[in-house]
Design an enzyme around this catalytic site. Structure first.
Site, mmCIF file in Angstrom:
data_model
loop_
_atom_site.group_PDB
_atom_site.id
_atom_site.type_symbol
_atom_site.label_atom_id
_atom_site.label_comp_id
_atom_site.label_asym_id
_atom_site.label_seq_id
_atom_site.Cartn_x
_atom_site.Cartn_y
_atom_site.Cartn_z
ATOM 1 C CG HIS A 1 -1.705 -1.244 1.405
ATOM 2 N ND1 HIS A 1 -2.426 -1.742 1.156
ATOM 3 C CD2 HIS A 1 -1.407 -2.419 1.683
ATOM 4 C CE1 HIS A 1 -3.281 -3.055 1.661
ATOM 5 N NE2 HIS A 1 -2.351 -3.201 2.138
ATOM 6 C CB SER B 1 13.415 22.495 -14.739
ATOM 7 O OG SER B 1 12.344 23.878 -14.931
ATOM 8 C CE LYS C 1 11.493 20.040 -11.005
ATOM 9 N NZ LYS C 1 10.564 19.246 -10.578
ATOM 10 C CG ASN D 1 12.648 17.491 -14.112
ATOM 11 O OD1 ASN D 1 12.310 17.278 -13.027
ATOM 12 N ND2 ASN D 1 11.908 18.093 -14.643
ATOM 13 C CD GLU E 1 8.561 12.379 -15.152
ATOM 14 O OE1 GLU E 1 7.714 12.967 -14.889
ATOM 15 O OE2 GLU E 1 9.593 12.525 -15.415
#
Ligand code: ARG
Length: 465
Positions: free
Chosen positions: A162, A283, A289, A291, A296
């Site tokens: 969970h 970014s 940043k 990323n 993704e």
């Protein structure tokens, strides 16, 4: 009889008019099925040689055809071939060029063959080639997971259910879970390949042919185990494409699940891993940043593959036997899914090879959230001989006490412990460290170092690594 120039050279006999431009644009598949050129030529060479061997055409004619086809292959590979939408597809583009190169003998190649068994063959061989590539790429990915397991065998991390801290596990154990998943994908592709590997050539339009062809010979030359047993099925079956898409969708699902973990793990809040700069991007507005774009994108790519699977299932579901032009829609789905899957597999392997786990943060996270509560309950069962349900209740109280004291279970005093059950002694503290917790889970497939080591050795042996 003089034929109008605009009708199709291959099938225009009964036509007076050429197609409308719109008809040409919906009908032509050459823009995508040119990817089948290699398989088309290989199939035609096998067919021509078989026709000669069976006395259906002359050997000199088969030689002429094969020389012409070799020239065409070269033209295509050198970018000198002109693909014409007016000739619809790869099969007719190649045959028309063959006629330009060798004259009317080219017309003998299509004896005892139809585009129906031709396309079934070409596409089957293309899918087979890409199953082989997927298998080889999957092996590299699995090796990368095994190396991650091996290189960081003493690393402990939190295991989650969970998305809540559950029990400490080893990093290697977590990596080896993906080896099992991608190992099943590998087996699924191998299994699909076995079922695919029957040759449709010779099914002709649908009913077979009156020419004395030898389907066993062509099947063997083209690397198949046997000819398909039913000519109707030969031309109408696309199960192999559906299976390829199914295997790809499940594999991409696994890639997506690991990607999701990488996205979470690489966040500042978790800081479990560092993804190399080579697989990250920045970014344009926030200079700090880094990323996890590759992860993704892989997480998202599965949606295209799932889409292709559903699209082809939907195309096929209501089709009467045998061939219908609907089936021309099979290729773009499979091509896109194959490109997507192979790219995702390779990017993931690259990322994984350079992934750095953060030992300090992983271990720190493993010991928060009362991750050794189950170990405490198990200790109570073994040492004060109470049923697990009672032990669970007592442990729950101790967790509550620790929460009140803002400390971990291992920081509770013996007095606190004995308040929950007077028989608890200081031996209990030995099971509350994450190291001991991990080491104690020696059941088959469990997280203890010896068990994980066995899994690593089994897989290295299985894949001859
Ligand atoms: N381009 C067609 C396809 O991809 C080839 C088969 C055409 N057969 C036919 N009978 N029109 O499906």
């Amino acid at each position: 009889m003089a034929k109008k120039v605009k009708t199709n050279l291959m099938w225009g006999g009964r036509f007076d008019e050429g197609p409308d431009v719109l008809m040409e644009s919906i009908n032509a598949s050459i823009n995508f099925d040119k990817r089948l050129y290699k398989q088309d030529i290989e199939g035609s060479v096998a067919h021509a040689n078989m026709l000669a061997k069976q006395g259906i055409i002359e050997f000199s004619e088969a030689d002429l055809i094969c020389e012409g086809l070799a020239k065409i292959r070269l033209e295509i590979e050198e970018g000198k071939f002109e693909f014409k939408p007016s000739l619809e597809d790869i099969h007719m583009n190649i045959e028309a060029r063959l006629a330009e190169l060798i004259g009317s003998t080219a017309g003998k190649l299509h004896t005892a063959r139809s585009r129906n068994d031709q396309v079934a063959l070409d596409f089957r061989m293309w899918v087979r080639d890409h199953i082989d590539i997927a298998i080889s790429d999957l092996r590299k990915l699995i090796e990368a997971f095994i190396n991650q397991a091996d290189l960081n065998s003493d690393l402990i991390m939190p295991g989650f259910t969970h998305m809540q801290v559950a029990q400490p596990v080893s990093w290697s154990h977590h990596m080896m879970a993906f080896v099992e998943m991608f190992g099943r994908d590998l087996a699924r592709f191998e299994d699909a390949r076995r079922r695919l590997n029957e040759c449709p050539l010779g099914g002709a339009a649908l009913a077979g042919t009156s020419f004395p062809i030898d389907r066993h010979t062509t099947s063997k030359i083209l690397g198949f185990d046997r000819p398909m047993a039913n000519s109707i099925d030969s031309t109408s079956d696309r199960d192999f494409a559906l299976e390829f898409l199914t295997c790809s969708a499940i594999c991409a699902t696994h890639l997506s699940r690991f990607s999701e973990e990488l996205v979470i793990w690489s966040s500042a809040q978790f800081n479990f891993v560092e993804i190399s700069e080579r697989f990250s991007s920045g970014s344009s507005i926030m200079p700090q940043k880094k990323n996890p774009d590759a992860a993704e994108l892989i997480r998202a790519k599965v949606s295209r593959i799932n889409g292709s699977l559903v699209a082809l299932l939907t195309t096929m579901k209501g089709l009467p036997l045998t061939y219908s032009k609907d089936m021309q829609e099979d290729k773009e789905q499979v091509f896109d899914a194959a490109d997507t899957l192979l790219l995702s597999l390779r990017v993931m392997t690259g990322m994984l090879n350079e992934l750095k786990p953060n030992k300090t943060n992983l271990e720190k996270a493993a010991s928060v959230g009362f991750s050794t509560a189950t170990d405490l309950a198990d200790w109570l069962v073994k040492n004060i001989k109470i049923p697990f349900r009672e032990a669970h209740e007592i442990t729950g109280k101790l967790v509550k006490r620790a929460e009140e004291n803002s400390c971990e279970l291992k920081d509770l005093s013996l007095d606190d412990m004995q308040e929950a059950n007077s028989l608890i002694n200081k031996g209990v503290y030995s099971v509350l460290s994450v190291q001991n917790s991990v080491a104690s889970r020696t059941s088959y497939g469990g997280t203890s170092p010896e068990e994980v080591r066995k899994q690593v050795l089994t897989w290295r042996k299985k894949l001859s690594l």
